[in-house]
Motif scaffolding. Structure first.
Motif, PDB file in Angstrom:
ATOM      1  N   GLU A  14       0.832  -1.215   0.000  1.00 17.50           N
ATOM      2  CA  GLU A  14       0.000   0.000   0.000  1.00 17.50           C
ATOM      3  C   GLU A  14       0.861   1.259   0.000  1.00 17.50           C
ATOM      4  O   GLU A  14       0.504   2.263  -0.622  1.00 17.50           O
ATOM      5  CB  GLU A  14      -0.927   0.003   1.218  1.00 17.50           C
ATOM      6  CG  GLU A  14      -2.038  -1.023   1.123  1.00 17.50           C
ATOM      7  CD  GLU A  14      -2.868  -1.108   2.391  1.00 17.50           C
ATOM      8  OE1 GLU A  14      -2.551  -0.409   3.389  1.00 17.50           O
ATOM      9  OE2 GLU A  14      -3.831  -1.893   2.395  1.00 17.50           O
ATOM     10  N   ALA A  17       2.971   1.407  -3.595  1.00 13.09           N
ATOM     11  CA  ALA A  17       2.197   1.394  -4.850  1.00 13.09           C
ATOM     12  C   ALA A  17       2.199   2.750  -5.554  1.00 13.09           C
ATOM     13  O   ALA A  17       2.477   2.829  -6.759  1.00 13.09           O
ATOM     14  CB  ALA A  17       0.777   0.888  -4.595  1.00 13.09           C
ATOM     15  N   PRO A  18       1.906   3.870  -4.852  1.00  8.41           N
ATOM     16  CA  PRO A  18       1.937   5.156  -5.553  1.00  8.41           C
ATOM     17  C   PRO A  18       3.346   5.579  -5.982  1.00  8.41           C
ATOM     18  O   PRO A  18       3.502   6.311  -6.954  1.00  8.41           O
ATOM     19  CB  PRO A  18       1.358   6.151  -4.540  1.00  8.41           C
ATOM     20  CG  PRO A  18       1.281   5.464  -3.244  1.00  8.41           C
ATOM     21  CD  PRO A  18       1.412   3.992  -3.480  1.00  8.41           C
ATOM     22  N   ASN A  21       4.130   3.738  -9.162  1.00 11.14           N
ATOM     23  CA  ASN A  21       3.248   4.290 -10.192  1.00 11.14           C
ATOM     24  C   ASN A  21       3.750   5.645 -10.682  1.00 11.14           C
ATOM     25  O   ASN A  21       3.718   5.935 -11.877  1.00 11.14           O
ATOM     26  CB  ASN A  21       1.820   4.410  -9.646  1.00 11.14           C
ATOM     27  CG  ASN A  21       0.830   4.763 -10.725  1.00 11.14           C
ATOM     28  OD1 ASN A  21       1.008   4.454 -11.902  1.00 11.14           O
ATOM     29  ND2 ASN A  21      -0.241   5.419 -10.336  1.00 11.14           N
ATOM     30  N   ASN A  62      -2.874  -1.371  -7.258  1.00  9.79           N
ATOM     31  CA  ASN A  62      -3.516  -0.233  -7.919  1.00  9.79           C
ATOM     32  C   ASN A  62      -4.552  -0.674  -8.935  1.00  9.79           C
ATOM     33  O   ASN A  62      -5.634  -0.103  -9.035  1.00  9.79           O
ATOM     34  CB  ASN A  62      -2.466   0.651  -8.597  1.00  9.79           C
ATOM     35  CG  ASN A  62      -1.741   1.550  -7.615  1.00  9.79           C
ATOM     36  OD1 ASN A  62      -2.264   1.881  -6.562  1.00  9.79           O
ATOM     37  ND2 ASN A  62      -0.528   1.931  -7.942  1.00  9.79           N
ATOM     38  N   THR A  98      -7.468   9.106  -9.143  1.00  8.07           N
ATOM     39  CA  THR A  98      -6.154   8.443  -9.190  1.00  8.07           C
ATOM     40  C   THR A  98      -5.026   9.276  -8.571  1.00  8.07           C
ATOM     41  O   THR A  98      -3.878   8.829  -8.552  1.00  8.07           O
ATOM     42  CB  THR A  98      -5.779   8.084 -10.646  1.00  8.07           C
ATOM     43  OG1 THR A  98      -5.768   9.276 -11.434  1.00  8.07           O
ATOM     44  CG2 THR A  98      -6.749   7.076 -11.235  1.00  8.07           C
ATOM     45  N   MET A 101      -2.972   7.667  -5.996  1.00  9.43           N
ATOM     46  CA  MET A 101      -2.244   6.519  -6.550  1.00  9.43           C
ATOM     47  C   MET A 101      -0.995   6.975  -7.304  1.00  9.43           C
ATOM     48  O   MET A 101      -0.223   6.153  -7.776  1.00  9.43           O
ATOM     49  CB  MET A 101      -3.151   5.743  -7.516  1.00  9.43           C
ATOM     50  CG  MET A 101      -4.442   5.277  -6.892  1.00  9.43           C
ATOM     51  SD  MET A 101      -5.648   4.794  -8.148  1.00  9.43           S
ATOM     52  CE  MET A 101      -5.163   3.113  -8.413  1.00  9.43           C
ATOM     53  N   PRO A 105      -2.530   4.305 -13.091  1.00 10.03           N
ATOM     54  CA  PRO A 105      -1.554   3.222 -13.164  1.00 10.03           C
ATOM     55  C   PRO A 105      -1.506   2.552 -14.535  1.00 10.03           C
ATOM     56  O   PRO A 105      -0.462   2.067 -14.961  1.00 10.03           O
ATOM     57  CB  PRO A 105      -2.021   2.243 -12.086  1.00 10.03           C
ATOM     58  CG  PRO A 105      -3.447   2.573 -11.823  1.00 10.03           C
ATOM     59  CD  PRO A 105      -3.618   4.017 -12.139  1.00 10.03           C
TER      60      PRO A 105
END
Length: 198
Positions: A14, A17-18, A21, A62, A98, A101, A105
């Motif tokens: 978690e 992930a961003p 990305n 994502n 998004t 994120m 993604p």
């Protein structure tokens, strides 16, 4: 109840992930990951085989958020046309959705992974096909229920629709201008009302 190891793995995915990305597979450094998680390199890789496995888990995290949202939008009450319009309406605010994120993604990882990570590129391609398939199924069900008529086979229409949606996302991302999303969705509403007829 989840174990401490499972909670740590979930926390890492978690958190990173961003980052993956936003920075891409090559652009994401170990210092990005240790800084964000507050964990050592050893602690991170105690949960993942290597950087590629972590990047793939981050993308899957994502993509699952996107797929769940698409499912929610396509499961609204109403006709096939109502469901397609719910997707179009959502894309007006797609950049906002998004933002946490690190952007879209599908766009970010799709472009980044083309020449440097075949596993990520394949996972991204599969995600695109999955979304197109979900939209096509709604269209096919709408045709079969005599709710709509479309000028081409459902999957072809779905691919064209998704191409336009993601094109607007790409242009909005590259120019940092939300008008690409707003104007394209307004155009799509007109197009859909002309092309999808009862």
């Amino acid at each position: 109840m989840s174990t401490k190891a499972e909670r740590t793995t979930k926390y890492i995915i978690e958190t990173v992930a961003p980052i993956f990305n936003k920075h891409g597979y090559v652009g994401t450094s170990m210092s990005h990951l240790t800084e964000a998680t507050g964990l050592t390199k050893g602690a991170i890789y105690g949960n993942f085989e290597n950087k590629e496995a972590l990047a793939l888990a981050a993308f899957e995290y994502n993509r699952n958020i996107i797929l769940q949202k698409v499912d929610d939008l396509l499961n609204v009450e109403g006709t096939a046309l109502d469901k397609i319009n719910s997707i179009i309406n959502f894309y007006r605010q797609y950049d906002v959705f998004t933002l946490s994120m690190g952007g879209c993604p599908i766009l970010n990882i799709g472009v980044d992974a083309q020449h440097n990570n075949s596993l990520l590129a394949a996972a991204n391609k599969e995600t695109i096909k999955e979304i197109e398939g979900k939209i096509a199924l709604v269209l096919e069900n709408g045709v079969n229920a005599n709710e709509i008529k479309i000028p081409v086979p459902p999957l072809q229409f779905s691919k064209q629709l998704y191409t336009i949606l993601q094109g607007a996302v790409a242009m909005g991302t590259m120019t940092r201008d939300r008008k690409y999303l707003m104007n394209t969705m307004a155009y799509l509403e007109q197009l859909i009302s002309r092309e999808i007829r009862k």
